[in-house]
Design a protein around this motif. Structure first.
Motif, PDB file in Angstrom:
ATOM      1  N   SER A  73      11.812  39.366 -12.282  1.00 45.49           N
ATOM      2  CA  SER A  73      11.952  37.717 -12.754  1.00 45.49           C
ATOM      3  C   SER A  73      11.192  36.873 -11.885  1.00 45.49           C
ATOM      4  O   SER A  73      10.832  35.541 -12.425  1.00 45.49           O
ATOM      5  CB  SER A  73      13.639  37.376 -12.546  1.00 45.49           C
ATOM      6  OG  SER A  73      13.737  37.306 -11.168  1.00 45.49           O
ATOM      7  N   ILE A  74      10.789  37.294 -10.527  1.00 47.26           N
ATOM      8  CA  ILE A  74       9.897  36.558  -9.949  1.00 47.26           C
ATOM      9  C   ILE A  74       8.506  37.022  -9.836  1.00 47.26           C
ATOM     10  O   ILE A  74       7.640  36.495  -8.958  1.00 47.26           O
ATOM     11  CB  ILE A  74      10.358  36.307  -8.484  1.00 47.26           C
ATOM     12  CG1 ILE A  74      10.585  37.745  -7.393  1.00 47.26           C
ATOM     13  CG2 ILE A  74      11.879  35.555  -8.585  1.00 47.26           C
ATOM     14  CD1 ILE A  74      11.056  37.577  -6.456  1.00 47.26           C
ATOM     15  N   ARG A  75       8.298  37.820 -10.742  1.00 46.27           N
ATOM     16  CA  ARG A  75       6.891  38.274 -10.467  1.00 46.27           C
ATOM     17  C   ARG A  75       5.614  37.274 -10.622  1.00 46.27           C
ATOM     18  O   ARG A  75       4.878  37.665 -10.190  1.00 46.27           O
ATOM     19  CB  ARG A  75       6.813  39.531 -11.731  1.00 46.27           C
ATOM     20  CG  ARG A  75       5.218  40.376 -11.602  1.00 46.27           C
ATOM     21  CD  ARG A  75       5.204  41.513 -12.513  1.00 46.27           C
ATOM     22  NE  ARG A  75       6.465  42.429 -12.172  1.00 46.27           N
ATOM     23  CZ  ARG A  75       6.339  43.374 -11.408  1.00 46.27           C
ATOM     24  NH1 ARG A  75       5.145  43.377 -10.730  1.00 46.27           N
ATOM     25  NH2 ARG A  75       7.291  44.202 -11.318  1.00 46.27           N
ATOM     26  N   ASP A  76       6.050  36.302 -11.444  1.00 46.93           N
ATOM     27  CA  ASP A  76       4.817  35.259 -11.577  1.00 46.93           C
ATOM     28  C   ASP A  76       4.773  34.389 -10.492  1.00 46.93           C
ATOM     29  O   ASP A  76       3.666  33.971 -10.071  1.00 46.93           O
ATOM     30  CB  ASP A  76       5.053  34.363 -12.648  1.00 46.93           C
ATOM     31  CG  ASP A  76       5.148  35.006 -14.042  1.00 46.93           C
ATOM     32  OD1 ASP A  76       4.416  36.142 -14.055  1.00 46.93           O
ATOM     33  OD2 ASP A  76       5.810  34.476 -14.656  1.00 46.93           O
ATOM     34  N   GLU A  77       5.610  34.540  -9.617  1.00 43.53           N
ATOM     35  CA  GLU A  77       5.642  33.924  -8.052  1.00 43.53           C
ATOM     36  C   GLU A  77       5.381  34.580  -7.060  1.00 43.53           C
ATOM     37  O   GLU A  77       4.716  34.232  -6.052  1.00 43.53           O
ATOM     38  CB  GLU A  77       7.002  33.004  -7.899  1.00 43.53           C
ATOM     39  CG  GLU A  77       7.079  32.056  -6.877  1.00 43.53           C
ATOM     40  CD  GLU A  77       8.430  31.391  -6.429  1.00 43.53           C
ATOM     41  OE1 GLU A  77       8.580  30.582  -5.706  1.00 43.53           O
ATOM     42  OE2 GLU A  77       9.249  31.806  -7.628  1.00 43.53           O
ATOM     43  N   LEU A  78       5.848  35.856  -6.847  1.00 41.45           N
ATOM     44  CA  LEU A  78       5.545  36.585  -5.978  1.00 41.45           C
ATOM     45  C   LEU A  78       5.616  37.948  -6.227  1.00 41.45           C
ATOM     46  O   LEU A  78       6.063  38.461  -7.337  1.00 41.45           O
ATOM     47  CB  LEU A  78       6.853  36.744  -4.836  1.00 41.45           C
ATOM     48  CG  LEU A  78       7.153  35.295  -3.951  1.00 41.45           C
ATOM     49  CD1 LEU A  78       8.618  35.682  -3.269  1.00 41.45           C
ATOM     50  CD2 LEU A  78       6.031  35.126  -3.008  1.00 41.45           C
ATOM     51  N   ARG A  79       4.831  38.894  -5.725  1.00 40.27           N
ATOM     52  CA  ARG A  79       4.390  40.407  -6.055  1.00 40.27           C
ATOM     53  C   ARG A  79       5.231  41.261  -4.924  1.00 40.27           C
ATOM     54  O   ARG A  79       4.573  41.376  -3.864  1.00 40.27           O
ATOM     55  CB  ARG A  79       2.968  40.640  -6.134  1.00 40.27           C
ATOM     56  CG  ARG A  79       2.359  39.676  -7.212  1.00 40.27           C
ATOM     57  CD  ARG A  79       2.701  39.967  -8.734  1.00 40.27           C
ATOM     58  NE  ARG A  79       2.688  41.364  -9.102  1.00 40.27           N
ATOM     59  CZ  ARG A  79       1.729  41.925  -9.717  1.00 40.27           C
ATOM     60  NH1 ARG A  79       0.514  41.135 -10.012  1.00 40.27           N
ATOM     61  NH2 ARG A  79       1.603  43.130  -9.794  1.00 40.27           N
ATOM     62  N   ILE A  80       6.240  41.706  -5.508  1.00 39.09           N
ATOM     63  CA  ILE A  80       6.905  42.495  -4.478  1.00 39.09           C
ATOM     64  C   ILE A  80       6.954  44.116  -4.904  1.00 39.09           C
ATOM     65  O   ILE A  80       7.402  44.162  -6.215  1.00 39.09           O
ATOM     66  CB  ILE A  80       8.252  42.039  -4.232  1.00 39.09           C
ATOM     67  CG1 ILE A  80       8.454  40.701  -3.450  1.00 39.09           C
ATOM     68  CG2 ILE A  80       9.309  43.174  -3.160  1.00 39.09           C
ATOM     69  CD1 ILE A  80       9.784  40.254  -3.444  1.00 39.09           C
ATOM     70  N   VAL A  81       6.637  45.012  -4.320  1.00 36.01           N
ATOM     71  CA  VAL A  81       6.652  46.375  -4.735  1.00 36.01           C
ATOM     72  C   VAL A  81       7.729  47.026  -3.958  1.00 36.01           C
ATOM     73  O   VAL A  81       7.989  46.948  -2.798  1.00 36.01           O
ATOM     74  CB  VAL A  81       5.135  46.991  -3.952  1.00 36.01           C
ATOM     75  CG1 VAL A  81       5.279  48.390  -4.321  1.00 36.01           C
ATOM     76  CG2 VAL A  81       4.208  46.396  -4.652  1.00 36.01           C
ATOM     77  N   LEU A  82       8.618  47.443  -4.753  1.00 34.62           N
ATOM     78  CA  LEU A  82       9.746  48.339  -4.339  1.00 34.62           C
ATOM     79  C   LEU A  82       9.345  49.775  -4.054  1.00 34.62           C
ATOM     80  O   LEU A  82       9.106  50.543  -5.072  1.00 34.62           O
ATOM     81  CB  LEU A  82      10.757  47.946  -5.239  1.00 34.62           C
ATOM     82  CG  LEU A  82      11.271  46.437  -5.500  1.00 34.62           C
ATOM     83  CD1 LEU A  82      12.462  46.781  -6.871  1.00 34.62           C
ATOM     84  CD2 LEU A  82      11.718  45.981  -4.434  1.00 34.62           C
TER      85      LEU A  82
END
Length: 337
Positions: free
Chosen positions: A213-222
């Motif tokens: 849901s926050i991909r456009d704001e932050l790129r977090i790799v799990l």
């Protein structure tokens, strides 16, 4: 209407994909499925399918051909089936052996990771692994007085600054949305746009949905435990066993399985030995107590049964002693090594 058709079509395709898709998150840390059939059941299945195919082919061939040609074609078809089944069985055995080797290697690596101290050794290992992967540079632990003190590791990925959170959980503990939310908040405060969340467990569905849901704001790799082990393998780190170490792990595993089998056999022979001796004593005492009421042939029958049970008990005793000596010898060699 075309849009509705496409939407329905995509929904149907996704539904059928979900039916055949599998969750591979834990597959590399779970032992591959083994054929649980007994050797006798395998032999029965082996013969049954071939005999059945032979008679089915013979039945249909007999409708058009003579007896000799019917037997020839039925035997030829059965042989072709046998050849195909043997090839498939060998391929399945090779695949099972390879899966077991991968399982042993990954389980060994995971156990070594879980023995590490979370805040120091584990973080250093992750820094070493990331620096060996393509695109990552200058990955290092964070100092307390730096701007990025809330993170475990900082560095660059393709010249973009990146922060890493290393979470060493037990594999049954999932990382939830709250931890990802705190990590995202820390990234914003530090002015970073990219981050990696590493864990030795899994992520909950809520956590995955939150990151999306926050991909456009932050790129977090799990990175869960399976992907983590894959990264360690790709990095070529020494903690991941090489081919020689994998063979040693396989040999140790086979030895453990052999010892477990010997211990089960030892207990089984001990129980059989006691049962045979007990029946022998029972028959002997019973024949002595009833010798005035039983006919001679019945007494002989009781005596023969007692002797047979005594001999079987002695046989089980010999096997029991032999198995125990093998187990003790193996333990002695293990302690000497």
């Amino acid at each position: 209407m075309a849009k509705n058709y496409i939407r329905v079509k995509d929904g149907v395709v996704d539904f059928f994909k979900s039916l055949v898709s599998k969750d591979f998150r834990d597959n590399d840390l779970m032992p591959p499925k083994k054929d649980e059939r007994s050797p006798l059941a395998k032999k029965i299945d082996y013969l049954t399918i071939r005999v059945l195919v032979f008679f089915v082919l013979a039945f249909f061939m007999s409708l058009k051909l003579s007896l000799s040609w019917t037997l020839i074609f039925a035997a030829g078809g059965t042989f072709l089936l046998h050849f195909a089944l043997r090839r498939a069985e060998r391929a399945r055995e090779r695949r099972y052996s390879e899966d077991m080797r991968n399982y042993s290697v990954r389980t060994y690596t995971y156990e070594q990771i879980m023995k590490m101290e979370p805040s120091t050794e584990f973080n250093i290992l992750m820094a070493q692994v990331l620096n060996r992967l393509n695109g990552f540079t200058e990955i290092q632990p964070c100092s307390d007085g730096s701007l990025y003190y809330k993170f475990d590791l900082v560095g660059k990925f393709k010249d973009y600054p990146i922060a890493v959170r290393c979470n060493r959980y037990k594999k049954e503990n999932e990382v939830g949305k709250e931890e990802l939310s705190r990590f995202a908040s820390d990234l914003k405060k530090a002015g970073l746009k990219r981050g990696i969340f590493l864990t030795t467990s899994n992520f909950s569905e809520w956590a995955i949905d939150y990151v999306n849901s926050i991909r456009d704001e932050l790129r977090i790799v799990l990175v869960d435990k399976v992907k983590l082990l894959e990264w360690i393998r790709l990095s070529g780190h020494s903690i991941y066993p090489d081919a020689q170490k994998a063979e040693e792990l396989e040999a140790e595993k086979r030895e453990r399985e052999r010892m477990v089998s010997l211990q089960k056999r030892e207990k089984q022979n001990k129980r059989l030995m006691q049962a045979f001796f007990l029946v022998s004593v029972y028959l002997t005492v019973l024949s002595l107590l009833m010798k005035h009421w039983l006919q001679d042939w019945m007494l002989y029958l009781y005596f023969i049964a007692a002797v047979v049970n005594m001999l079987l008990g002695l046989l089980c005793y010999g096997i029991f002693k032999h198995t125990r000596s093998i187990i003790r010898e193996s333990y002695m060699l293990e302690h000497l090594d």
